[in-house]
Write an enzyme that holds these catalytic residues in place. Sequence first.
Site, PDB file in Angstrom:
ATOM      1  N   ASN A  58      36.222 -37.128  22.265  1.00  0.00           N
ATOM      2  CA  ASN A  58      37.658 -37.130  21.969  1.00  0.00           C
ATOM      3  C   ASN A  58      38.496 -36.460  23.059  1.00  0.00           C
ATOM      4  O   ASN A  58      39.713 -36.356  22.922  1.00  0.00           O
ATOM      5  CB  ASN A  58      37.927 -36.458  20.610  1.00  0.00           C
ATOM      6  CG  ASN A  58      37.533 -34.993  20.580  1.00  0.00           C
ATOM      7  OD1 ASN A  58      37.242 -34.408  21.602  1.00  0.00           O
ATOM      8  ND2 ASN A  58      37.529 -34.405  19.403  1.00  0.00           N
ATOM      9  N   LYS A  59      37.853 -36.019  24.141  1.00  0.00           N
ATOM     10  CA  LYS A  59      38.591 -35.296  25.177  1.00  0.00           C
ATOM     11  C   LYS A  59      39.280 -36.263  26.158  1.00  0.00           C
ATOM     12  O   LYS A  59      38.974 -37.447  26.187  1.00  0.00           O
ATOM     13  CB  LYS A  59      37.647 -34.353  25.933  1.00  0.00           C
ATOM     14  CG  LYS A  59      37.097 -33.230  25.062  1.00  0.00           C
ATOM     15  CD  LYS A  59      38.192 -32.356  24.490  1.00  0.00           C
ATOM     16  CE  LYS A  59      37.694 -31.146  23.744  1.00  0.00           C
ATOM     17  NZ  LYS A  59      36.914 -31.421  22.550  1.00  0.00           N
TER      18      LYS A  59
END
Length: 371
Positions: free
Chosen positions: A184-185
């Site tokens: 999710n980065k």
Amino acid sequence: MVKKFIPVSEPNLKKKELDYVVDTIKSTWISSKGKYIDKFEKMFAEYIGVNYAISVSNGTVALHLALLALNIGPGDEVIVPNLTYIATANSVAYVGATPVFADSEKDTWDIDPKSIERLITKKTKAIIPVHLYGNPCNMNAIIKIAKANNLFVIEDAAEAIGSEYFGQKTGSFGDISTFSFYGNKTITTGEGGMVVTNDREIANKLGILKGQGMNPNKRYWFDIIGYNYRMTNIQAAIGCAQMERVDELVEAKRNIAKLYNKYFMDIPGITLPVEKNHTINTYWMYSIILDNYCREGREKLRKELEKSEIETRPFFYLLTEMPPYNGHKSDGCKIAKLLADKGLNLPSSTLLKEEEIEYICGKVKKCLKEL
Ligand SMILES: Cc1ncc(COP(=O)(O)O)c(C=O)c1O
């Protein structure tokens, strides 16, 4: 057209990532040696503006190694924000040191330097500022406090790839800084992390620690007990492709924030994220504060949005609210508590389209009116 389910985040992977991964498989260099590891580390160090970047298997072990490399251990205290992901504090616990929990600034939502000052004791060895949701911490104040009290600074920049403070990238201020490349980065390698530093000795130590403690000049001779915290060449291949696109991905995050700000303009009852003049906020998670809501109200709103296939996340719970750190020393943390109760992360994927953001903002406004 607005697609059915809008997730909070999703990896942005293109042909380049696929090509590089296929290349590692064809080459058979799929473990933790290979050309992509060196290339990824070089590209990353250059991008952040530091001398050394050491790839690791995730952002949590990156923090663990940083603390080990600075010889922080039992009897030491490390000041961390109360409002952060649990890995920040867990890494301190891993080395047997004690995390101490600071309050947040009301505007940036980051660790408050005044609160840090109040928590310093003879046992304090380090501060771990976290650039929460991509918004840079007040690094000038934090570094001043650290220098005055002989403390290390470990920047937890997991959420702030590409953010800037007075023209300098976050992650380039600390004695050591850490990053996460979880899916999710802003850039991802699936799982993965990086430790960066300007200090050659520290860099060497980090390299040894992540490779089981093996002596770099004598293979299979181990001087210390180390760890296997290595990244694979496959992960690094994805990382290289992501780094070639990092400006595009950071720009996409900033553009999403601009659009949210546009559609949320003049809505009473919500506070939008700030970007201070001297900073670049990369809005890892575009987030809002629901001024007139409590935790229960926010959950109702989240449920309503869920019915419209819009995924959201509550802000992190305060670490001292949860069993592992309940009752631990903290600075009261009134602001952090307000933020934790009223904060909401909205969909922030770099793949979001303007009409989706308009749709989300419309639904939020409607719910705020009806609830
Ligand atoms: C502030 C912060 N620190 C550390 C981490 C840990 O990174 P990882 O999940 O890669 O172990 C994260 C990940 O979400 C984070 O947000």
